[in-house]
Design an enzyme around this catalytic site. Structure first.
Site, PDB file in Angstrom:
ATOM      1  N   HIS A 173      51.266  37.476  37.764  1.00 49.33           N
ATOM      2  CA  HIS A 173      51.546  36.111  38.199  1.00 49.33           C
ATOM      3  C   HIS A 173      52.134  35.236  37.093  1.00 49.33           C
ATOM      4  CE1 HIS A 173      47.267  36.266  36.873  1.00 49.33           C
ATOM      5  NE2 HIS A 173      47.617  35.167  36.223  1.00 49.33           N
ATOM      6  N   ARG A 191      43.600  44.183  36.308  1.00 46.68           N
ATOM      7  CA  ARG A 191      43.390  43.515  37.594  1.00 46.68           C
ATOM      8  C   ARG A 191      44.237  42.257  37.725  1.00 46.68           C
ATOM      9  NH1 ARG A 191      40.711  38.846  36.998  1.00 46.68           N
ATOM     10  NH2 ARG A 191      39.474  38.547  35.116  1.00 46.68           N
ATOM     11  N   SER A 192      44.533  41.596  36.580  1.00 50.32           N
ATOM     12  CA  SER A 192      45.212  40.301  36.598  1.00 50.32           C
ATOM     13  C   SER A 192      46.033  40.143  35.328  1.00 50.32           C
ATOM     14  CB  SER A 192      44.159  39.186  36.698  1.00 50.32           C
ATOM     15  OG  SER A 192      44.759  37.906  36.617  1.00 50.32           O
ATOM     16  N   ASP A 239      48.597  37.259  33.351  1.00 51.33           N
ATOM     17  CA  ASP A 239      49.372  36.048  33.115  1.00 51.33           C
ATOM     18  C   ASP A 239      50.636  36.490  32.386  1.00 51.33           C
ATOM     19  OD1 ASP A 239      50.523  33.773  31.962  1.00 51.33           O
ATOM     20  OD2 ASP A 239      48.606  32.842  31.479  1.00 51.33           O
ATOM     21  N   CYS A 284      40.130  41.703  32.259  1.00 50.34           N
ATOM     22  CA  CYS A 284      41.448  41.758  32.899  1.00 50.34           C
ATOM     23  C   CYS A 284      42.018  43.168  32.742  1.00 50.34           C
ATOM     24  CB  CYS A 284      42.386  40.721  32.295  1.00 50.34           C
ATOM     25  SG  CYS A 284      41.890  39.015  32.614  1.00 50.34           S
TER      26      CYS A 284
END
Length: 276
Positions: free
Chosen positions: A218, A177-178, A180, A157
């Site tokens: 996100h 990249r991502s 939480d 990530c």
């Protein structure tokens, strides 16, 4: 108000108010009951933290900073991919029966490459250049190795760090990249802000600016009530992050090399579901 609180609250409000839902798509993550874990997201969030002003840790909820730094040292110092060498259990869900997460994270940083100055892995190359080539614009790491992705339990990530020396200050960019936002945002910010401070100290530099670039920021559907509760808490002043000044070798840092002075935070004891 802690600058980290201010940024986190603004990010979460933006995602909740203006984000895009993926409920019309097939998604990989699942909840433990088998239901798809959908998210609302914003693309391309960029946050900047001035480490010379304050350390970016949340006060609207507790960040377990010692565990975060322990994981960072597991990746960057031990260059390990085995959870048995990690004090926390954050990686247990992705480990095999031997404790391995495959050719991921620490494994990639520990692979040696041949340079004119000798064989070095990515961490050693950064340390070498910060001391010997501080004007270089090539001081970076990247663990998103396409050749090894099929042998990783989880694609990285937080995958790339870029270090840049300006005057006597060390600045850094974390590319992710991502993200939480509830479970990992400040965890990663604390880790890589601390890493920037560590790299600066052992290189004879001062911490400068830390930038966090998130491609997909996100919030999971089942996390929304928890996020709304947290961002409604009253922020407090940022604590002081203290590093043992006697440590002059990156490989001599331990979790006990750090202190968080006057860290006050809002209580938040609710169980957070994790999507895997």
């Amino acid at each position: 108000m802690s600058r980290a609180d201010e940024i986190f609250i603004a990010n979460c409000k933006d995602i909740l108010e203006n984000g895009v839902w993926d409920t019309d798509l097939n998604v990989r993550p699942k909840w433990d009951d088998g239901e798809s874990a959908h998210t609302v997201k914003k693309f391309g969030i960029v946050n900047r933290y001035d480490l010379s002003e304050e350390f970016p840790i949340l006060t609207i909820r507790r960040t377990f900073w010692k565990s975060a730094i322990d994981e960072l040292l597991w990746i960057w110092q031990k260059k390990s991919n085995n959870v048995h060498e990690l004090r926390s259990h954050v990686w247990d869900a992705w480990a095999d029966e031997t404790g391995s997460i495959g050719k991921a994270y620490g494994y990639q940083l520990g692979v040696k490459h041949r340079y004119p100055e000798g064989d070095m892995d990515q961490v050693d190359r950064v340390l070498f250049d910060l001391k010997n080539n501080p004007a270089s614009r090539r001081i970076m790491t990247n663990i998103y190795n396409h050749a090894d992705l099929s042998e990783m339990a989880l694609y990285p990530c937080a995958y790339s760090m870029t270090f840049n020396v300006s005057g006597n200050k060390l600045n850094a960019i974390l590319n992710q990249r991502s993200q939480d936002m509830l479970t990992a945002n400040n965890w990663n910010v604390v880790q890589y802000a601390a890493l920037t401070c560590m790299m600066a100290q052992v290189s004879g530099l001062e911490p400068g600016e830390f930038m966090h670039v998130i491609a997909d920021a996100h919030i999971y559907d089942r996390h929304i009530p928890l996020v709304e509760e947290i961002i409604a808490n009253e922020p407090k002043a940022a604590p002081k992050f203290i590093i043992d000044p006697a440590v002059d070798d990156f490989y001599k840092f331990t979790v006990d090399s750090f202190k968080m002075e006057n860290y006050e935070y809002s209580d938040f004891n609710k169980k957070i579901p994790v999507a895997v």
